[in-house]
Design an enzyme around this catalytic site. Structure first.
Site, short mmCIF file in Angstrom:
data_model
loop_
_atom_site.label_atom_id
_atom_site.label_comp_id
_atom_site.label_asym_id
_atom_site.label_seq_id
_atom_site.Cartn_x
_atom_site.Cartn_y
_atom_site.Cartn_z
N CYS A 55 75.43 38.00 -16.84
CA CYS A 55 74.13 37.51 -16.40
C CYS A 55 73.14 37.47 -17.55
O CYS A 55 72.25 36.62 -17.60
CB CYS A 55 73.60 38.36 -15.26
SG CYS A 55 73.44 40.12 -15.67
N GLN A 90 78.15 32.45 -12.67
CA GLN A 90 78.83 33.27 -13.69
C GLN A 90 80.20 33.73 -13.22
O GLN A 90 80.98 34.26 -14.03
CB GLN A 90 77.97 34.47 -14.05
CG GLN A 90 77.84 35.50 -12.93
CD GLN A 90 76.85 36.60 -13.24
OE1 GLN A 90 75.64 36.35 -13.29
NE2 GLN A 90 77.35 37.80 -13.45
N HIS A 147 70.34 43.78 -13.02
CA HIS A 147 70.89 42.44 -13.13
C HIS A 147 69.83 41.63 -13.88
O HIS A 147 68.63 41.90 -13.73
CB HIS A 147 71.13 41.90 -11.72
CG HIS A 147 71.59 40.49 -11.64
ND1 HIS A 147 72.71 40.03 -12.31
CD2 HIS A 147 71.09 39.42 -10.95
CE1 HIS A 147 72.88 38.75 -12.03
NE2 HIS A 147 71.91 38.36 -11.20
#
Length: 308
Positions: free
Chosen positions: A116, A110, A251
């Site tokens: 994400c 990314q 995340h």
């Protein structure tokens, strides 16, 4: 150590704006290398640390850069959120790796974009598409980043919004037709869909329930939120220890399997979006079946998957 830093800079193509910045980064790099060596020499851990592309960042800087791309999802019900259909499953395989079933695309990166959430959603969609159709296609994160209604782009997002975009859009472009740029761009929603199955919505796994999560993963890859505090310098092995469940630092990644390590530790196999040079060729194994109901790093708290 200075030679090692120079070699690391060359390997990753890094340069600094001036000598003062370089010296600051070198000191952080040196501290991290010493931490890595201490950890690995202790011989009591189930995982190893290593010098990766994040090695000149403090843990606080790492989290500020790479834990800003997610927002805990599913706090409010959605009209297109389906019930959890795997709740009555009793027999699941003792281990499973969806890569062995041609349901996982290669590791992606990314970059500096905090998206994400889009990568995790796309990995889950790629997985169920391959399972249903027998065809594995690399799909476009950029299509979601540019065109979803919430327009969160590189600054935090939710996987349910990604699934909702694909449902409403009646498809998703391939990565070839709509390539990743690591920035939010102008929506070009005129690309052909590469989906042979229709995404009808999404389902949530009951929160803080690893048994339910196992049932879901035994049927398809599942996107999950995790606290990334221990991921900074992770290299290999099963991540165990005091990870935390800080929702502000979550995340989003994708579970693509599970199993038991050579040392007898149950684990989740997790696909990340930080490139091949991080972790186990882009993957991390996270301890499974721990005492805390939230799971290691909060991995069981917010999990979802697309419906077809």
């Amino acid at each position: 150590m200075s030679i090692k830093h120079e070699e690391w800079m060359a390997e990753h193509g890094f340069s600094y704006e001036n000598e003062e910045v370089k010296q600051t980064r070198y000191q952080i790099f040196k501290d991290n290398v010493q931490h890595i060596e201490r950890h690995n020499q202790e011989g009591k851990h189930t995982y190893k640390l290593g010098i990766n592309k994040f090695a000149d960042l403090t843990n606080e800087e790492f989290l500020a850069k790479y834990a800003r791309g997610s927002v805990p999802s599913f706090k409010a019900p959605s009209s297109n959120q389906s019930s959890f259909e795997y709740k009555d499953m009793k027999d699941v395989p003792p281990s499973l790796d969806w890569r062995d079933h041609n349901a996982v695309t290669p590791i992606k990166s990314q970059g500096q974009c905090g998206c994400c959430w889009a990568f995790a959603a796309v990995a889950a969609i790629e997985g169920i598409e391959a399972i249903r159709s027998g065809k594995l296609t690399q799909l476009s994160e950029q299509h979601i980043i540019d065109c979803n209604e919430e327009r969160k782009g590189c600054y935090r997002g939710r996987t349910d919004h990604a699934y909702e975009f694909v449902r409403k859009n009646r498809g998703l472009a391939s990565d070839i037709d709509y390539p990743y740029t690591a920035t939010q761009g102008v929506c070009a929603n005129n690309k052909p869909s590469s989906l042979s199955s229709k995404i009808t919505g999404f389902s949530c796994v009951p929160s803080s329930n690893e048994t339910a999560l196992l049932a879901a993963v035994s049927n398809q890859p599942v996107s999950v939120n995790i606290d990334p505090k221990l991921l900074h310098l992770y290299q290999s092995g099963v991540l165990t220890g005091d990870c935390g469940i800080n929702l502000d630092l979550h995340h989003i990644v994708t579970i693509v399997g599970y199993g038991v390590s050579e040392n007898g530790v149950d684990f989740w196999l997790v696909k990340n979006s930080w490139g091949l040079g991080w972790g186990e060729d882009g993957y991390v194994r996270v301890q499974r079946n721990i005492d805390a109901k939230e799971g290691m790093c909060g991995i069981a708290m917010f999990a979802c998957y697309p419906n077809v």
